[in-house]
Design a protein around this motif. Structure first.
Motif, PDB file in Angstrom:
ATOM      1  N   MET A  38      -5.655 -14.812  10.905  1.00 40.43           N
ATOM      2  CA  MET A  38      -5.340 -13.827   9.891  1.00 40.43           C
ATOM      3  C   MET A  38      -4.976 -12.509  10.580  1.00 40.43           C
ATOM      4  O   MET A  38      -5.727 -12.031  11.425  1.00 40.43           O
ATOM      5  N   LYS A  39      -3.837 -11.970  10.223  1.00 32.73           N
ATOM      6  CA  LYS A  39      -3.373 -10.696  10.781  1.00 32.73           C
ATOM      7  C   LYS A  39      -3.790  -9.553   9.860  1.00 32.73           C
ATOM      8  O   LYS A  39      -3.639  -9.628   8.633  1.00 32.73           O
ATOM      9  N   LYS A  40      -4.330  -8.487  10.459  1.00 31.13           N
ATOM     10  CA  LYS A  40      -4.764  -7.311   9.708  1.00 31.13           C
ATOM     11  C   LYS A  40      -3.586  -6.343   9.541  1.00 31.13           C
ATOM     12  O   LYS A  40      -2.919  -6.010  10.515  1.00 31.13           O
ATOM     13  N   VAL A  41      -3.376  -5.900   8.296  1.00 31.42           N
ATOM     14  CA  VAL A  41      -2.257  -5.023   7.968  1.00 31.42           C
ATOM     15  C   VAL A  41      -2.780  -3.733   7.353  1.00 31.42           C
ATOM     16  O   VAL A  41      -3.698  -3.758   6.532  1.00 31.42           O
ATOM     17  N   VAL A  42      -2.184  -2.602   7.748  1.00 34.68           N
ATOM     18  CA  VAL A  42      -2.430  -1.332   7.078  1.00 34.68           C
ATOM     19  C   VAL A  42      -1.109  -0.855   6.474  1.00 34.68           C
ATOM     20  O   VAL A  42      -0.034  -1.140   6.998  1.00 34.68           O
ATOM     21  N   ILE A  43      -1.217  -0.178   5.356  1.00 33.55           N
ATOM     22  CA  ILE A  43      -0.040   0.345   4.660  1.00 33.55           C
ATOM     23  C   ILE A  43      -0.135   1.865   4.631  1.00 33.55           C
ATOM     24  O   ILE A  43      -1.141   2.420   4.170  1.00 33.55           O
ATOM     25  N   LYS A  94       3.043  -0.026  -3.231  1.00 35.23           N
ATOM     26  CA  LYS A  94       2.338  -0.851  -4.213  1.00 35.23           C
ATOM     27  C   LYS A  94       3.156  -2.068  -4.644  1.00 35.23           C
ATOM     28  O   LYS A  94       2.696  -3.203  -4.515  1.00 35.23           O
ATOM     29  N   VAL A  95       4.349  -1.818  -5.149  1.00 36.52           N
ATOM     30  CA  VAL A  95       5.125  -2.877  -5.780  1.00 36.52           C
ATOM     31  C   VAL A  95       5.762  -3.822  -4.768  1.00 36.52           C
ATOM     32  O   VAL A  95       5.691  -5.038  -4.922  1.00 36.52           O
ATOM     33  N   ALA A 135       0.115  -9.280   0.117  1.00 37.99           N
ATOM     34  CA  ALA A 135      -0.984  -9.990  -0.546  1.00 37.99           C
ATOM     35  C   ALA A 135      -0.637 -11.441  -0.827  1.00 37.99           C
ATOM     36  O   ALA A 135      -1.518 -12.305  -0.849  1.00 37.99           O
ATOM     37  N   ALA A 136       0.639 -11.732  -1.017  1.00 39.43           N
ATOM     38  CA  ALA A 136       1.070 -13.099  -1.311  1.00 39.43           C
ATOM     39  C   ALA A 136       1.133 -13.990  -0.069  1.00 39.43           C
ATOM     40  O   ALA A 136       1.197 -15.210  -0.190  1.00 39.43           O
ATOM     41  N   GLU A 137       1.093 -13.400   1.109  1.00 41.36           N
ATOM     42  CA  GLU A 137       1.169 -14.168   2.361  1.00 41.36           C
ATOM     43  C   GLU A 137      -0.261 -14.483   2.834  1.00 41.36           C
ATOM     44  O   GLU A 137      -1.019 -13.578   3.185  1.00 41.36           O
ATOM     45  N   PRO A 138      -0.643 -15.753   2.872  1.00 43.33           N
ATOM     46  CA  PRO A 138      -2.026 -16.115   3.207  1.00 43.33           C
ATOM     47  C   PRO A 138      -2.457 -15.774   4.638  1.00 43.33           C
ATOM     48  O   PRO A 138      -3.649 -15.714   4.897  1.00 43.33           O
ATOM     49  N   ASN A 139      -1.533 -15.538   5.523  1.00 39.77           N
ATOM     50  CA  ASN A 139      -1.884 -15.209   6.904  1.00 39.77           C
ATOM     51  C   ASN A 139      -1.976 -13.711   7.160  1.00 39.77           C
ATOM     52  O   ASN A 139      -2.176 -13.294   8.299  1.00 39.77           O
ATOM     53  N   GLN A 143      -7.529   1.013  -4.558  1.00 42.60           N
ATOM     54  CA  GLN A 143      -8.868   0.427  -4.494  1.00 42.60           C
ATOM     55  C   GLN A 143      -9.013  -0.695  -5.513  1.00 42.60           C
ATOM     56  O   GLN A 143      -9.654  -1.710  -5.251  1.00 42.60           O
ATOM     57  N   THR A 144      -8.370  -0.536  -6.668  1.00 41.01           N
ATOM     58  CA  THR A 144      -8.373  -1.597  -7.680  1.00 41.01           C
ATOM     59  C   THR A 144      -7.580  -2.810  -7.192  1.00 41.01           C
ATOM     60  O   THR A 144      -8.016  -3.944  -7.338  1.00 41.01           O
ATOM     61  N   ASP A 145      -6.415  -2.538  -6.600  1.00 41.34           N
ATOM     62  CA  ASP A 145      -5.545  -3.617  -6.136  1.00 41.34           C
ATOM     63  C   ASP A 145      -6.095  -4.331  -4.901  1.00 41.34           C
ATOM     64  O   ASP A 145      -5.883  -5.537  -4.741  1.00 41.34           O
ATOM     65  N   PHE A 146      -6.762  -3.587  -4.021  1.00 39.98           N
ATOM     66  CA  PHE A 146      -7.292  -4.138  -2.768  1.00 39.98           C
ATOM     67  C   PHE A 146      -8.752  -3.700  -2.597  1.00 39.98           C
ATOM     68  O   PHE A 146      -9.066  -2.847  -1.765  1.00 39.98           O
TER      69      PHE A 146
END
Length: 72
Positions: free
Chosen positions: A1-6, A14-15, A22-26, A44-47
């Motif tokens: 699993m790769k860690k991502v920051v936005i 967001k969109v 979020a749709a990519e399982p890895n 915070q609600t979304d993630f």
């Protein structure tokens, strides 16, 4: 699993980026940078398991594998 920051959680963070990551399982969004209180609450609600912060040093301390810079 790769860690991502936005970096940024407006329309593109967001969109486009957030939902695609979020749709990519890895991939896992581990942190989001925004100083806007309304966007912080939405992120915070979304993630709910991610660090939502306005402090870039906190975000880098997560040692992400990938950073996404989301434009306006």
């Amino acid at each position: 699993m790769k860690k991502v920051v936005i970096f940024g959680y407006g329309l593109s963070g967001k969109v486009f980026h957030g939902s695609l990551i979020a749709a990519e399982p890895n991939l896992e969004v581990v942190g989001i940078l925004t100083s806007n209180p309304e966007r912080q609450a939405q992120a915070q609600t979304d993630f709910p398991n991610s660090l939502i912060t306005g402090d870039i040093e906190q975000l880098w301390s997560l040692n992400p594998d990938l950073a996404v810079v989301a434009g306006a």
